[in-house]
Design a protein around this motif. Structure first.
Motif, mmCIF file in Angstrom:
data_model
loop_
_atom_site.group_PDB
_atom_site.id
_atom_site.type_symbol
_atom_site.label_atom_id
_atom_site.label_comp_id
_atom_site.label_asym_id
_atom_site.label_seq_id
_atom_site.Cartn_x
_atom_site.Cartn_y
_atom_site.Cartn_z
ATOM 1 N N LEU A 301 0.726 -1.268 0.057
ATOM 2 C CA LEU A 301 0.037 0.041 -0.004
ATOM 3 C C LEU A 301 0.856 1.513 -0.075
ATOM 4 O O LEU A 301 0.486 2.287 -0.587
ATOM 5 C CB LEU A 301 -0.839 0.102 1.194
ATOM 6 C CG LEU A 301 -2.204 -1.023 1.102
ATOM 7 C CD1 LEU A 301 -2.849 -0.792 2.696
ATOM 8 C CD2 LEU A 301 -2.986 -0.816 0.050
ATOM 9 N N GLU A 302 1.968 1.120 0.579
ATOM 10 C CA GLU A 302 3.031 2.497 0.454
ATOM 11 C C GLU A 302 3.478 2.585 -0.838
ATOM 12 O O GLU A 302 3.692 3.887 -1.107
ATOM 13 C CB GLU A 302 4.203 2.011 1.469
ATOM 14 C CG GLU A 302 3.864 2.208 2.709
ATOM 15 C CD GLU A 302 3.904 3.771 3.392
ATOM 16 O OE1 GLU A 302 3.938 4.474 2.438
ATOM 17 O OE2 GLU A 302 4.210 4.023 4.737
ATOM 18 N N THR A 303 3.380 1.636 -1.770
ATOM 19 C CA THR A 303 3.865 2.068 -3.125
ATOM 20 C C THR A 303 2.657 3.047 -3.657
ATOM 21 O O THR A 303 2.964 3.929 -4.734
ATOM 22 C CB THR A 303 3.946 0.850 -4.119
ATOM 23 O OG1 THR A 303 2.755 0.250 -4.347
ATOM 24 C CG2 THR A 303 5.002 -0.259 -3.508
ATOM 25 N N TYR A 304 1.332 2.774 -3.245
ATOM 26 C CA TYR A 304 0.446 3.780 -3.798
ATOM 27 C C TYR A 304 0.470 5.169 -3.214
ATOM 28 O O TYR A 304 0.270 6.085 -3.908
ATOM 29 C CB TYR A 304 -1.147 3.198 -3.591
ATOM 30 C CG TYR A 304 -1.436 1.956 -4.467
ATOM 31 C CD1 TYR A 304 -2.104 2.260 -5.658
ATOM 32 C CD2 TYR A 304 -1.012 0.853 -4.149
ATOM 33 C CE1 TYR A 304 -2.403 1.238 -6.625
ATOM 34 C CE2 TYR A 304 -1.240 -0.480 -4.983
ATOM 35 C CZ TYR A 304 -1.982 0.054 -6.255
ATOM 36 O OH TYR A 304 -2.327 -1.481 -6.933
ATOM 37 N N ARG A 305 0.876 5.035 -1.894
ATOM 38 C CA ARG A 305 0.840 6.527 -1.274
ATOM 39 C C ARG A 305 2.236 7.308 -1.883
ATOM 40 O O ARG A 305 1.899 8.603 -1.921
ATOM 41 C CB ARG A 305 1.036 6.408 0.382
ATOM 42 C CG ARG A 305 1.061 7.610 1.100
ATOM 43 C CD ARG A 305 0.702 7.406 2.444
ATOM 44 N NE ARG A 305 1.801 6.856 3.316
ATOM 45 C CZ ARG A 305 1.864 6.733 4.738
ATOM 46 N NH1 ARG A 305 0.788 7.482 5.387
ATOM 47 N NH2 ARG A 305 2.551 6.086 5.342
ATOM 48 N N ASP A 306 2.976 6.719 -1.868
ATOM 49 C CA ASP A 306 4.101 7.332 -2.551
ATOM 50 C C ASP A 306 4.080 7.794 -3.819
ATOM 51 O O ASP A 306 4.586 8.966 -4.379
ATOM 52 C CB ASP A 306 5.471 6.064 -2.629
ATOM 53 C CG ASP A 306 6.342 5.784 -1.162
ATOM 54 O OD1 ASP A 306 5.872 6.606 -0.274
ATOM 55 O OD2 ASP A 306 6.694 4.792 -1.267
ATOM 56 N N ALA A 307 3.268 7.188 -4.925
ATOM 57 C CA ALA A 307 2.839 7.507 -5.988
ATOM 58 C C ALA A 307 1.873 8.699 -6.244
ATOM 59 O O ALA A 307 1.829 9.547 -6.999
ATOM 60 C CB ALA A 307 2.489 6.203 -6.704
#
Length: 344
Positions: A301-307
């Motif tokens: 989920l962090e990959t979505y927040r980072d993007a």
């Protein structure tokens, strides 16, 4: 970053011997668990004429969920706008919003299944125009006083006052991944939902397009470049997944229900029978899903927040038909207790 779940489809798989009443009871049980676990939202989906009983009546279902919950946002993901009588949808959605004390988000899309359009007697080639007309009609119906709108596809006098009125504006969310659909959402809707087929990069590209369109048209003048803190437009992201004690266990628990619903979607969207997903498609689906331990799910989920920034509302799709009520309740509870706190 907010996290919700769903999407309730209430499908009965061929190997499921439960009654439809029991399946709807399962949905209400999960609704209570979602609310109790502190998740942000719960969502229902819509299709028609399905042998497995795919949920078709979104508004009564949301009314039932409103009565069973207190805090969670409730929404359609997605209601098939061209198939509705706009006045009746305005009345029903306003009623649900009042029952839910202002917790409704109305997600709309143009639809695609040829059978649904044929059986409802709606020309499929009019679906874009019908959704635009329905959106305008909804907002006119919810405003104070007479309708004051000359609907193109709905035979209703502009002089009538549609009731009840919601106490506050009901957000309208659009779905779709094609450029015209995304830009239509940016201009017309209050929110956009990214479908699960999109990669993180695909979602980011479309979010950037939405922000550019809204800035060009003066709809987000006060918003920052890095996010939408000052823009009321909401980005939702939909993706299948599951939380378990290990990556292998989580996948095993969700797999059969996940593949079942994806096979049925292949049939719904194409209008043709699909006996089995091929191995390549199964690998693609496994690769795009988010599953594992709470820590592994957080990392993904962090990959979505980072993007996308911290303002995204992630709809973690944990409802997979026929995999067991207790299993899904436990997943929801772990999502609320072990994943959500990381993003608060």
């Amino acid at each position: 970053m907010e996290i919700g779940t769903g999407l309730f489809t209430c499908q009965r798989r061929p190997d499921d011997d439960r009654s439809m009443s029991e399946i709807y009871d399962e949905m209400l049980t999960l609704g209570r668990a979602i609310d109790d676990s502190g998740l942000a939202s719960a969502w229902v989906s819509e299709h028609h004429f399905a042998e497995d009983g795919y949920l078709s009546a979104t508004m009564p279902t949301l009314g039932a969920l409103a009565a069973e919950t207190e805090n969670v946002e409730l929404g359609t993901c997605i209601a098939l706008a061209p198939l509705y009588d706009g006045v009746r949808l305005a009345e029903d959605a306003a009623t649900v919003d009042l029952l839910a004390d202002g917790r409704l988000t109305l997600g709309l899309a143009i639809g695609s299944n040829p059978t649904e359009f044929e059986e409802f007697g709606v020309p499929r080639e009019q679906r874009v125009e019908r959704m635009a007309d329905t959106t305008d009609l909804l907002r006119a119906a919810w405003s104070e006083g007479p309708l004051d709108y000359d609907a193109e596809f709905h035979d209703v006098s502009p002089d009538v006052s549609v009731t009840p009125k919601p106490d506050s504006d009901v957000p309208i969310m659009y779905g779709g991944s094609a450029k015209p659909a995304v830009r239509r959402a940016a201009r017309v809707a209050d929110a956009w939902c990214a479908p699960s087929a999109l990669s993180v990069g695909g979602v980011r590209k479309r979010v950037e397009d939405i922000r550019n369109v809204r800035e060009e048209e003066g709809l987000r003048e006060d918003a920052s470049e890095d996010g939408d803190e000052d823009d009321d437009f909401q980005i939702y992201v939909l993706q299948h997944g599951f939380v378990g004690d290990s990556k292998e266990e989580a996948w095993e628990q969700m797999r059969d229900g996940y593949f079942y619903i994806q096979r049925r979607y292949a049939e719904i969207f194409s209008g043709e029978e699909v006996e089995e997903l091929d191995d390549e498609r199964k690998r693609e689906l496994k690769d795009q899903a988010i599953f594992g331990t709470p820590e592994q799910v957080i990392d993904q989920l962090e990959t979505y927040r980072d993007a996308l920034g911290n303002d995204v509302h992630f709809v973690f799709r944990t409802y997979h038909p026929g995999i067991g009520t207790d299993r899904m309740v436990e997943c929801v509870e772990r999502l609320g207790e072990e994943v959500v706190p990381h993003f608060e």
